[in-house]
Write an enzyme that holds these catalytic residues in place. Structure first.
Site, PDB file in Angstrom:
ATOM      1  N   CYS A   1      34.721  44.921  52.622  1.00  5.52           N
ATOM      2  CA  CYS A   1      33.780  44.732  53.614  1.00  5.52           C
ATOM      3  C   CYS A   1      34.132  45.065  55.157  1.00  5.52           C
ATOM      4  CB  CYS A   1      33.447  43.220  53.509  1.00  5.52           C
ATOM      5  SG  CYS A   1      32.029  42.705  54.200  1.00  5.52           S
TER       6      CYS A   1
ATOM      7  N   GLU B   1      38.455  39.661  46.337  1.00  4.77           N
ATOM      8  CA  GLU B   1      39.209  38.479  46.469  1.00  4.77           C
ATOM      9  C   GLU B   1      38.391  37.184  46.351  1.00  4.77           C
ATOM     10  OE1 GLU B   1      37.759  40.204  48.704  1.00  4.77           O
ATOM     11  OE2 GLU B   1      37.074  38.971  50.475  1.00  4.77           O
TER      12      GLU B   1
ATOM     13  N   HIS C   1      33.519  41.896  47.359  1.00  2.00           N
ATOM     14  CA  HIS C   1      34.689  41.148  47.790  1.00  2.00           C
ATOM     15  C   HIS C   1      35.544  40.807  46.659  1.00  2.00           C
ATOM     16  CE1 HIS C   1      33.809  40.269  52.030  1.00  2.00           C
ATOM     17  NE2 HIS C   1      32.557  40.569  51.589  1.00  2.00           N
TER      18      HIS C   1
END
Lengths: 228, 79
Positions: free
Chosen positions: A90, A201, A199
């Site tokens: 991002c 994560e 994302h």
């Protein structure tokens, strides 16, 4: 060397938001996360670096434009040149593009809206340092959350990326930002520096994310850092 | 001191949804006849007299603009 012996640095800029989740993902994958500070021109001996999401330096001027000059980024550029794996997520992807580690740029979403939702992606390149754990064509469900994620580059650059298999992921079903050729993530010529808007994560544990589909990116890098 | 103006605009081929939104909002306010709007950035710099044109160009190219997506112009104005 065991997996725990590998360390992955996660940079924190003023305005970073996802550094905590990135460190958690690194730990979940079995490596040791190391917090790196933007003003510190030192990578503390880490084996790889993650540039996380957020709004570094308030995204003033352009997303990632000020972060690229942070002291820690000078070290990241140097390490990347020597082959250190680097992942930008991002805002981190925006920083890597601004810094010239990855081609292209991220611009305002075509629909102007900030988009926050779970997004299906297709794995296109499964040979880069960060994507070897995925099957070619595998579909992943991973959150996106950004207002400036529309990937653009010169047509010749896009052709080169396609020709060299450097598109890592593509949006499937519904492109959230109008990105050229539905591109969600790309890699550098050596396959070690990767950037994507979604994302991974945030998708490492079904308890806290839609899936654990993102964990493969961290495990992929660890495979390289920890020779079997 | 000199005053320097740097204008940064999205390249013609780059979609400018912000400019489009402005253009689309004008008729709703009763302003007709504006067919196209592009939105960019305008910087005003106060610079010491010994800052040369080459330095200003590098400031614009390497920092104020992103050459991948933006065009820019640098001009000195009367102070």
């Amino acid at each position: 060397m065991s997996a725990a012996g590998a360390s992955i640095g996660v940079i924190t800029f003023p305005g970073s938001l996802d550094d905590g989740d990135a460190r958690r993902a690194v730990r979940r994958a079995g490596a040791t996360p190391v917090a790196l500070w933007h003003a510190d021109a030192d990578l503390h001996g880490v084996d790889a670096v993650i540039v996380p999401g957020g709004f570094s330096y308030g995204d003033y001027l352009r997303c990632g434009a000020i972060a690229k000059f942070a002291p820690v980024m000078t070290e990241v550029l140097r390490a990347a040149e020597h082959g250190m794996p680097v992942l930008g997520v991002c805002n981190g992807f925006q920083v890597l593009c601004e810094a010239g580690l990855l081609p292209g740029a991220l611009t305002r979403n075509a629909g102007l809206h900030y988009v926050c939702r779970d997004q299906w992606l297709r794995a296109e390149n499964t040979t880069s340092t960060w994507t070897t754990r995925y099957e070619p064509g595998a579909e992943l469900l991973i959150p996106v959350k950004h207002g400036e994620g529309r990937y653009v580059a010169e047509e010749s650059t896009l052709d080169e990326l396609e020709g060299e298999g450097r598109v890592l992921f593509r949006y499937v079903e519904d492109n959230p930002n109008g990105s050229s050729r539905d591109i969600a993530g790309v890699t550098d010529a050596r396959g070690r520096v990767a950037g994507l808007m979604p994302h991974p994560e945030h998708a490492i544990d079904p308890l806290t994310g839609p899936t654990d589909d993102g964990l493969g990116m961290f495990l992929s890098a660890l495979d390289t850092l920890v020779p079997a | 001191m000199a005053r320097v103006v740097v204008d940064v605009m999205p390249k013609e081929e780059i979609l400018d949804p912000q400019g489009q939104a402005v253009a689309n909002a004008l008729p709703r306010q009763g302003f007709e006849g504006v067919s196209h709007v592009r939105q960019g950035k305008h910087f005003e710099l106060e610079v010491a007299d010994d800052v040369d044109d080459d330095t200003l160009e590098r400031i614009a190219e390497n920092f104020l603009a992103n050459p991948v997506i933006e065009d820019w112009s640098v001009r000195r104005v009367e102070s």
